[in-house]
Scaffold this motif. Structure first.
Motif, PDB file in Angstrom:
ATOM      1  N   MET A  65       0.826  -1.182   0.000  1.00 28.02           N
ATOM      2  CA  MET A  65       0.000   0.000   0.000  1.00 28.02           C
ATOM      3  C   MET A  65       0.876   1.253   0.000  1.00 28.02           C
ATOM      4  O   MET A  65       0.580   2.198  -0.711  1.00 28.02           O
ATOM      5  CB  MET A  65      -0.926  -0.033   1.217  1.00 28.02           C
ATOM      6  N   GLY A  66       1.935   1.261   0.779  1.00 27.97           N
ATOM      7  CA  GLY A  66       2.833   2.411   0.831  1.00 27.97           C
ATOM      8  C   GLY A  66       3.531   2.650  -0.494  1.00 27.97           C
ATOM      9  O   GLY A  66       3.696   3.790  -0.916  1.00 27.97           O
ATOM     10  N   LEU A  67       3.931   1.572  -1.181  1.00 25.54           N
ATOM     11  CA  LEU A  67       4.603   1.701  -2.467  1.00 25.54           C
ATOM     12  C   LEU A  67       3.669   2.321  -3.500  1.00 25.54           C
ATOM     13  O   LEU A  67       4.052   3.240  -4.226  1.00 25.54           O
ATOM     14  CB  LEU A  67       5.103   0.338  -2.945  1.00 25.54           C
ATOM     15  N   ALA A  68       2.426   1.850  -3.550  1.00 20.34           N
ATOM     16  CA  ALA A  68       1.446   2.397  -4.500  1.00 20.34           C
ATOM     17  C   ALA A  68       1.200   3.875  -4.225  1.00 20.34           C
ATOM     18  O   ALA A  68       1.129   4.691  -5.155  1.00 20.34           O
ATOM     19  CB  ALA A  68       0.134   1.618  -4.426  1.00 20.34           C
ATOM     20  N   ALA A  69       1.080   4.238  -2.960  1.00 22.54           N
ATOM     21  CA  ALA A  69       0.870   5.642  -2.603  1.00 22.54           C
ATOM     22  C   ALA A  69       2.083   6.475  -2.989  1.00 22.54           C
ATOM     23  O   ALA A  69       1.943   7.587  -3.507  1.00 22.54           O
ATOM     24  CB  ALA A  69       0.580   5.777  -1.115  1.00 22.54           C
ATOM     25  N   GLY A  70       3.286   5.958  -2.758  1.00 28.66           N
ATOM     26  CA  GLY A  70       4.507   6.681  -3.111  1.00 28.66           C
ATOM     27  C   GLY A  70       4.621   6.917  -4.599  1.00 28.66           C
ATOM     28  O   GLY A  70       5.016   8.004  -5.040  1.00 28.66           O
ATOM     29  N   ILE A  71       4.265   5.929  -5.394  1.00 28.60           N
ATOM     30  CA  ILE A  71       4.299   6.086  -6.851  1.00 28.60           C
ATOM     31  C   ILE A  71       3.292   7.154  -7.273  1.00 28.60           C
ATOM     32  O   ILE A  71       3.592   8.013  -8.094  1.00 28.60           O
ATOM     33  CB  ILE A  71       4.024   4.746  -7.554  1.00 28.60           C
ATOM     34  N   ALA A  72       2.094   7.121  -6.697  1.00 27.62           N
ATOM     35  CA  ALA A  72       1.067   8.109  -7.035  1.00 27.62           C
ATOM     36  C   ALA A  72       1.518   9.519  -6.665  1.00 27.62           C
ATOM     37  O   ALA A  72       1.296  10.471  -7.410  1.00 27.62           O
ATOM     38  CB  ALA A  72      -0.253   7.770  -6.344  1.00 27.62           C
ATOM     39  N   VAL A  73       2.169   9.658  -5.522  1.00 25.70           N
ATOM     40  CA  VAL A  73       2.657  10.964  -5.082  1.00 25.70           C
ATOM     41  C   VAL A  73       3.683  11.503  -6.069  1.00 25.70           C
ATOM     42  O   VAL A  73       3.601  12.642  -6.526  1.00 25.70           O
ATOM     43  CB  VAL A  73       3.270  10.876  -3.671  1.00 25.70           C
ATOM     44  N   GLY A  74       4.679  10.695  -6.408  1.00 26.78           N
ATOM     45  CA  GLY A  74       5.732  11.142  -7.310  1.00 26.78           C
ATOM     46  C   GLY A  74       5.252  11.351  -8.734  1.00 26.78           C
ATOM     47  O   GLY A  74       5.668  12.285  -9.413  1.00 26.78           O
ATOM     48  N   LEU A  75       4.349  10.508  -9.192  1.00 28.16           N
ATOM     49  CA  LEU A  75       3.866  10.571 -10.566  1.00 28.16           C
ATOM     50  C   LEU A  75       2.861  11.687 -10.782  1.00 28.16           C
ATOM     51  O   LEU A  75       2.932  12.431 -11.751  1.00 28.16           O
ATOM     52  CB  LEU A  75       3.235   9.226 -10.940  1.00 28.16           C
ATOM     53  N   LEU A  76       1.919  11.821  -9.864  1.00 25.71           N
ATOM     54  CA  LEU A  76       0.802  12.744 -10.063  1.00 25.71           C
ATOM     55  C   LEU A  76       0.876  14.001  -9.214  1.00 25.71           C
ATOM     56  O   LEU A  76       0.064  14.907  -9.383  1.00 25.71           O
ATOM     57  CB  LEU A  76      -0.523  12.023  -9.778  1.00 25.71           C
ATOM     58  N   GLY A  77       1.801  14.040  -8.268  1.00 19.48           N
ATOM     59  CA  GLY A  77       1.906  15.210  -7.416  1.00 19.48           C
ATOM     60  C   GLY A  77       0.753  15.330  -6.437  1.00 19.48           C
ATOM     61  O   GLY A  77       0.435  16.407  -5.969  1.00 19.48           O
ATOM     62  N   ILE A  78       0.118  14.209  -6.141  1.00 20.78           N
ATOM     63  CA  ILE A  78      -1.011  14.225  -5.212  1.00 20.78           C
ATOM     64  C   ILE A  78      -0.535  13.895  -3.821  1.00 20.78           C
ATOM     65  O   ILE A  78       0.549  13.353  -3.641  1.00 20.78           O
ATOM     66  CB  ILE A  78      -2.108  13.203  -5.618  1.00 20.78           C
ATOM     67  N   GLY A  79      -1.331  14.216  -2.859  1.00 21.84           N
ATOM     68  CA  GLY A  79      -1.039  13.807  -1.493  1.00 21.84           C
ATOM     69  C   GLY A  79      -1.338  12.322  -1.361  1.00 21.84           C
ATOM     70  O   GLY A  79      -2.377  11.854  -1.823  1.00 21.84           O
ATOM     71  N   GLY A  80      -0.441  11.594  -0.755  1.00 22.28           N
ATOM     72  CA  GLY A  80      -0.629  10.159  -0.609  1.00 22.28           C
ATOM     73  C   GLY A  80      -1.860   9.790   0.198  1.00 22.28           C
ATOM     74  O   GLY A  80      -2.367   8.676   0.111  1.00 22.28           O
ATOM     75  N   GLY A  81      -2.363  10.728   0.991  1.00 23.16           N
ATOM     76  CA  GLY A  81      -3.562  10.475   1.776  1.00 23.16           C
ATOM     77  C   GLY A  81      -4.769  10.149   0.918  1.00 23.16           C
ATOM     78  O   GLY A  81      -5.681   9.439   1.348  1.00 23.16           O
TER      79      GLY A  81
END
Length: 129
Positions: free
Chosen positions: A1-17
Motif C-alpha cells: 500500500m505504501g509503495l502504491a501511494a509513493g508512486i502516485a505521489v511522485g507521478l501525479l503530485g497528489i497527497g498520498g492520503g
C-alpha cells in the motif's frame, strides 16, 4: 500500500492520503480518524524527502512560495486537526469523500482533449502534371 501511494505521489503530485486513507478504511477496516492520523504519520518523511528531491534537482521548486505555503499549511493543519478530531466518524468520512468528489470534478472539467493537427496533403506529385 505504501509503495502504491509513493508512486502516485511522485507521478501525479497528489497527497498520498488520497490513496492511503481510503485504502486503510476499506482494506484494513480502520476508523476514519485512525486512518487519517496514520496517513499523516506515514507521509511526513517521504513527502518531505522523496519526491521533493527529484523536483528540486530538476529546478521545479519555488523556495519562497514553498516556505510561505508550508507556514500556512502548518497553521491550517493545526486548526484542521482541532476541528476534525472531535467530529463523529461518519461526518469526517462524508467530508473526506466530498472533498475527493469535488477535486475529481474540478480536474475532470478542466481536462480538455488535445486536438491532433493533420498535415495537409503533399502537392509534390501534382506539380509535374
Amino acid at each position: 500500500m505504501g509503495l502504491a501511494a509513493g508512486i502516485a505521489v511522485g507521478l501525479l503530485g497528489i497527497g498520498g492520503g488520497i490513496v492511503l486513507v481510503p485504502a486503510m478504511v476499506h482494506l484494513l477496516k480502520m476508523d476514519q480518524h485512525l486512518a487519517q492520523g496514520t496517513s499523516l504519520f506515514i507521509l511526513l518523511p517521504p513527502i518531505g524527502l522523496g519526491a521533493l528531491r527529484q523536483y528540486w534537482k530538476a529546478g521545479n521548486v519555488d523556495l519562497r512560495a514553498g516556505i510561505l505555503c508550508a507556514t500556512g499549511m502548518i497553521l491550517g493543519a493545526l486548526v484542521g486537526g482541532k476541528i476534525a478530531v472531535p467530529l463523529p466518524t461518519n461526518v469526517l468520512k462524508g467530508l473526506f469523500g466530498g472533498f475527493l468528489i469535488f477535486s475529481s470534478a474540478l480536474l475532470w472539467l478542466k481536462a480538455k482533449p488535445t486536438k491532433i493537427v493533420e498535415s495537409p496533403p503533399s502537392s509534390a506529385g501534382a506539380a509535374g502534371s
